[in-house]
Design a protein around this motif. Structure first.
Motif, mmCIF file in Angstrom:
data_model
loop_
_atom_site.group_PDB
_atom_site.id
_atom_site.type_symbol
_atom_site.label_atom_id
_atom_site.label_comp_id
_atom_site.label_asym_id
_atom_site.label_seq_id
_atom_site.Cartn_x
_atom_site.Cartn_y
_atom_site.Cartn_z
ATOM 1 N N ALA A 1 33.766 34.010 48.091
ATOM 2 C CA ALA A 1 34.039 34.356 46.689
ATOM 3 C C ALA A 1 35.519 34.258 46.334
ATOM 4 N N VAL A 2 36.405 34.437 47.310
ATOM 5 C CA VAL A 2 37.835 34.359 47.012
ATOM 6 C C VAL A 2 38.258 32.934 46.657
ATOM 7 N N ILE A 3 37.532 31.941 47.119
ATOM 8 C CA ILE A 3 37.910 30.550 46.846
ATOM 9 C C ILE A 3 37.868 30.250 45.342
ATOM 10 N N PRO A 4 36.719 30.402 44.661
ATOM 11 C CA PRO A 4 36.731 30.105 43.223
ATOM 12 C C PRO A 4 37.615 31.065 42.422
ATOM 13 N N THR A 5 37.743 32.302 42.899
ATOM 14 C CA THR A 5 38.593 33.262 42.205
ATOM 15 C C THR A 5 40.047 32.795 42.223
ATOM 16 N N THR B 1 43.639 38.017 39.243
ATOM 17 C CA THR B 1 44.590 38.247 40.332
ATOM 18 C C THR B 1 44.233 39.483 41.163
ATOM 19 N N PRO B 2 43.946 40.642 40.557
ATOM 20 C CA PRO B 2 43.529 41.775 41.393
ATOM 21 C C PRO B 2 42.219 41.509 42.139
ATOM 22 N N ALA B 3 41.284 40.818 41.485
ATOM 23 C CA ALA B 3 40.020 40.485 42.159
ATOM 24 C C ALA B 3 40.286 39.600 43.367
ATOM 25 N N LYS B 4 41.176 38.625 43.195
ATOM 26 C CA LYS B 4 41.521 37.735 44.306
ATOM 27 C C LYS B 4 42.136 38.518 45.455
ATOM 28 N N LEU B 5 43.046 39.420 45.144
ATOM 29 C CA LEU B 5 43.706 40.191 46.197
ATOM 30 C C LEU B 5 42.726 41.100 46.928
ATOM 31 N N TRP C 1 45.326 35.953 29.663
ATOM 32 C CA TRP C 1 44.790 37.310 29.837
ATOM 33 C C TRP C 1 43.860 37.399 31.042
ATOM 34 N N LEU C 2 43.265 36.264 31.445
ATOM 35 C CA LEU C 2 42.363 36.275 32.603
ATOM 36 C C LEU C 2 43.078 36.661 33.898
ATOM 37 N N LYS C 3 44.362 36.320 33.986
ATOM 38 C CA LYS C 3 45.099 36.645 35.208
ATOM 39 C C LYS C 3 45.141 38.146 35.465
ATOM 40 N N ALA C 4 45.062 38.952 34.420
ATOM 41 C CA ALA C 4 45.063 40.406 34.597
ATOM 42 C C ALA C 4 43.829 40.877 35.351
ATOM 43 N N PHE C 5 42.766 40.109 35.323
ATOM 44 C CA PHE C 5 41.532 40.461 36.029
ATOM 45 C C PHE C 5 41.352 39.641 37.304
ATOM 46 N N GLU D 1 42.470 31.431 39.073
ATOM 47 C CA GLU D 1 43.820 31.960 38.852
ATOM 48 C C GLU D 1 44.833 30.820 38.773
ATOM 49 N N GLY D 2 44.735 29.858 39.673
ATOM 50 C CA GLY D 2 45.646 28.713 39.657
ATOM 51 C C GLY D 2 45.488 27.866 38.414
#
Length: 119
Positions: free
Chosen positions: A59-63, A89-93, A83-87, A67-68
């Motif tokens: 799941a981290v791959i598409p996330t 980036t934390p999901a990716k981390l 605004w998507l980066k606010a969601f 982000e990129g």
């Protein structure tokens, strides 16, 4: 024609170049990197654990790719999806952290299994 900190034209040119370089680095390396670490973590996990434990690594791959993509758009002046980066980036981390911990546990379990088989 002077290019320097006090020359606005020179600064603008540097800034465009830096944005372009950042966008290209994100569009190339930031695509290869999640594919590589996601596959590594999933592979390590699948060697010792059930497939369900590989979900964070997959799941981290598409996330990370989303982000990129949003970052490249923003670097090129398209801020509509920023605004998507606010969601994302934390999901990716969170997914990355879970995937690496699970992969390390699986690696340790595999090492213990091989060690006990050798004894």
């Amino acid at each position: 024609h002077e290019i320097g900190w006090n020359n606005r034209d020179g600064w603008d040119r540097k800034h465009r170049f830096q944005r372009s370089a950042h966008a290209w680095m994100t569009a190339t390396l930031d695509v290869a990197y999640p594919l590589t670490y996601g596959a590594l973590f999933a592979g390590l996990t699948l060697r010792a654990l059930k497939p369900v434990f590989a979900i964070p690594a997959i799941a981290v791959i598409p996330t990370d790719l989303v982000e990129g993509f949003v970052q490249v758009l923003a670097l090129n002046g398209n801020y509509e999806l920023l605004w998507l980066k606010a969601f994302v980036t934390p999901a990716k981390l969170i997914l990355f952290g879970a995937a690496i911990v699970i992969a390390l546990v699986a690696l340790w379990m595999g090492w213990r299994q091989r060690r006990s088989n050798a004894a």
